[in-house]
Design a protein around this motif. Structure first.
Motif, short mmCIF file in Angstrom:
data_model
loop_
_atom_site.label_atom_id
_atom_site.label_comp_id
_atom_site.label_asym_id
_atom_site.label_seq_id
_atom_site.Cartn_x
_atom_site.Cartn_y
_atom_site.Cartn_z
N TYR A 52 9.94 5.87 -4.16
CA TYR A 52 8.95 6.47 -3.26
C TYR A 52 9.66 7.42 -2.30
O TYR A 52 10.89 7.34 -2.11
CB TYR A 52 8.23 5.39 -2.46
CG TYR A 52 7.27 4.55 -3.30
CD1 TYR A 52 5.99 5.01 -3.57
CD2 TYR A 52 7.67 3.32 -3.81
CE1 TYR A 52 5.11 4.25 -4.34
CE2 TYR A 52 6.80 2.56 -4.59
CZ TYR A 52 5.52 3.04 -4.85
OH TYR A 52 4.66 2.29 -5.63
N SER B 238 -2.36 5.12 -11.70
CA SER B 238 -3.20 5.23 -10.52
C SER B 238 -4.62 5.41 -11.03
O SER B 238 -4.90 6.31 -11.83
CB SER B 238 -2.80 6.45 -9.67
OG SER B 238 -3.77 6.69 -8.68
N PRO C 34 -0.44 8.46 -0.29
CA PRO C 34 0.11 9.53 -1.11
C PRO C 34 0.15 10.88 -0.38
O PRO C 34 -0.34 11.02 0.74
CB PRO C 34 -0.87 9.58 -2.29
CG PRO C 34 -2.16 9.14 -1.69
CD PRO C 34 -1.83 8.13 -0.64
N MET D 270 10.03 4.13 2.19
CA MET D 270 9.55 2.76 2.06
C MET D 270 9.72 2.02 3.38
O MET D 270 10.77 2.10 4.02
CB MET D 270 10.34 2.02 0.96
CG MET D 270 10.09 2.55 -0.45
SD MET D 270 11.03 1.63 -1.71
CE MET D 270 10.25 0.01 -1.63
N ARG E 241 5.38 2.53 -8.49
CA ARG E 241 6.05 3.70 -9.06
C ARG E 241 7.54 3.42 -9.24
O ARG E 241 8.23 3.02 -8.30
CB ARG E 241 5.86 4.92 -8.17
CG ARG E 241 6.42 6.22 -8.74
CD ARG E 241 6.10 7.40 -7.83
NE ARG E 241 6.52 8.65 -8.43
CZ ARG E 241 7.74 9.18 -8.28
NH1 ARG E 241 8.65 8.54 -7.53
NH2 ARG E 241 8.04 10.34 -8.84
N ILE F 238 -1.53 -1.42 -3.97
CA ILE F 238 -0.64 -1.37 -5.13
C ILE F 238 -0.83 -2.63 -5.97
O ILE F 238 -0.82 -3.75 -5.45
CB ILE F 238 0.83 -1.25 -4.68
CG1 ILE F 238 1.03 0.08 -3.94
CG2 ILE F 238 1.78 -1.34 -5.87
CD1 ILE F 238 2.42 0.22 -3.33
N THR G 80 0.84 -1.20 0.00
CA THR G 80 0.00 0.00 0.00
C THR G 80 0.87 1.24 0.00
O THR G 80 1.97 1.25 0.57
CB THR G 80 -0.90 0.01 1.25
OG1 THR G 80 -1.66 -1.20 1.27
CG2 THR G 80 -1.83 1.20 1.27
N VAL G 81 0.39 2.30 -0.64
CA VAL G 81 1.05 3.59 -0.58
C VAL G 81 0.05 4.62 -0.05
O VAL G 81 -1.12 4.63 -0.43
CB VAL G 81 1.59 4.02 -1.97
CG1 VAL G 81 0.47 4.11 -3.00
CG2 VAL G 81 2.34 5.34 -1.86
N GLY H 141 -4.75 5.16 2.41
CA GLY H 141 -3.85 4.23 1.74
C GLY H 141 -4.51 3.61 0.52
O GLY H 141 -5.71 3.31 0.52
N PHE I 97 5.47 4.15 1.10
CA PHE I 97 5.19 2.78 0.67
C PHE I 97 5.26 1.84 1.87
O PHE I 97 6.23 1.86 2.64
CB PHE I 97 6.21 2.37 -0.39
CG PHE I 97 6.14 0.92 -0.80
CD1 PHE I 97 5.37 0.53 -1.87
CD2 PHE I 97 6.88 -0.04 -0.11
CE1 PHE I 97 5.33 -0.81 -2.26
CE2 PHE I 97 6.84 -1.38 -0.49
CZ PHE I 97 6.05 -1.76 -1.56
N ASN J 239 2.96 8.60 -5.71
CA ASN J 239 4.16 8.70 -4.88
C ASN J 239 3.73 8.97 -3.45
O ASN J 239 2.65 9.50 -3.20
CB ASN J 239 5.07 9.82 -5.39
CG ASN J 239 6.45 9.78 -4.76
OD1 ASN J 239 6.77 8.85 -4.01
ND2 ASN J 239 7.26 10.77 -5.06
#
Length: 324
Positions: free
Chosen positions: A289, A247, A110, A292, A280, A146, A107-108, A143, A183, A180
């Motif tokens: 990222y 995305s 942003p 991370m 990414r 990904i 998961t990211v 979140g 992460f 971005n």
């Protein structure tokens, strides 16, 4: 004048004859004879009317007009559905995790998000990645999963007439560059044979594809499957929407037919679009990222160093498959 014994003068024979004279017969005597029994005339009219109606009825039956009209007038299912409140289909949607434990996928988060010191401390503890509270914290911070998002739909028929699902497809699809941010490499992408259909959001016009085991095929799902719902009948559909290049934010449209009419219902994630992002990568094809956090062997999650981040790369052929 001779008096009658009771004092009343006698009536002459001439007067008697006058009193017995019959009245003159009116004109149209023959018609009066015919009308002496009016009920017979009424019966003749009734018989003629009945014969005419019977002939017309037979004609309607032969041409098939009457059955169609009667079906529309006396179709109790249509009548009940016309006054029945609520939607044709009751839909219960939720995010689904193939590993079955609601453990987050990679998961990211942003934007300018920064994990709190308390969260970093909790993540560093052994078995931290198995905590359901971790999932809630990450998703509550917006979140985005990904690679793929998994959605479970429970569809229930809500009409007396049977309805038929014709298609399920993404709508209001918005695609941008992969996100971005921070992460969290917490879980591997789950694999589960319960997945029934998939969408490749990298396609120009994504359609529902059939899934064979854990492999997404190029065969349209509704080319080989059909879904129908009676009143109260349920169908559970688990689907996967995946992307490697974008995305993506989207909703789902369910196209269906009921009573000969085509209709559509739009499904969202508790009112918001579903969301998923591809990984990414930078210009050197290394994962890129702001920060991370990686899963360790004891299921703790700790920050990755710059050298470790640079080790996550993709092949050149994978990079060329995504538009720049």
């Amino acid at each position: 004048m001779t008096l009658h014994p009771w004092g009343v003068p006698p009536v002459s024979s001439k007067s008697r004859r006058k009193s017995r004279k019959r009245p003159a017969r009116p004109t149209g005597q023959q018609n009066q004879k015919a009308d002496k029994n009016p009920s017979s005339r009424t019966k003749r009219i009734a018989v003629w009317t009945a014969a005419t109606l019977a002939t017309a009825l037979i004609g309607l039956l032969v041409t098939g007009v009457l059955p169609k009209v009667a079906g529309q007038v006396f179709d109790s299912a249509k009548i009940e559905d016309s006054i029945r409140s609520g939607p044709d289909i009751i839909v219960d949607e939720s995010l689904y995790y193939p590993n079955g434990n609601s453990v987050p996928l990679p998961t990211v988060i942003p934007g300018n998000y920064q994990p709190s010191r308390e969260l970093v401390t909790v993540l560093a503890q052994p078995m931290a990645a198995t905590s359901p509270s971790l999932e809630r914290q990450i998703h509550d911070a917006n979140g985005v999963d990904i690679g793929a998002v998994y959605i479970r739909l429970i569809l229930q028929g809500h009409r007396n007439e049977q309805l038929y699902i014709l298609d399920i497809h993404p709508v209001q699809l918005h695609r941008t560059q992969p996100l971005n941010g921070v992460f969290f490499g917490i879980g591997a992408q789950g694999e589960n044979e319960n997945i029934q259909m998939a969408f490749n959001l990298d396609q120009l016009a994504p359609e529902a594809l059939n899934v064979n085991g854990i492999q997404v095929t190029n065969v349209p799902y509704f080319k080989t499957h059909s879904i129908s719902l009676s009143d109260g009948e349920q169908e559970v559909i688990i689907l996967q929407a995946q992307t490697e290049c974008y995305s993506a934010r989207f909703k789902l449209a369910i196209d269906y037919m009921i009573g000969g009419q085509n209709k559509e219902v739009i499904i969202a994630n508790n009112g918001s679009p579903f969301a998923v992002t591809g990984p990414r990568f930078g210009s050197n094809n290394a994962m890129s990222y702001k920060q991370m956090f990686l899963l360790r062997g004891n299921f703790s999650v700790t920050p990755a160093g710059s050298a470790e981040m640079a080790s996550f790369t993709r092949a050149n052929q994978d990079a060329s498959s995504c538009p720049t």
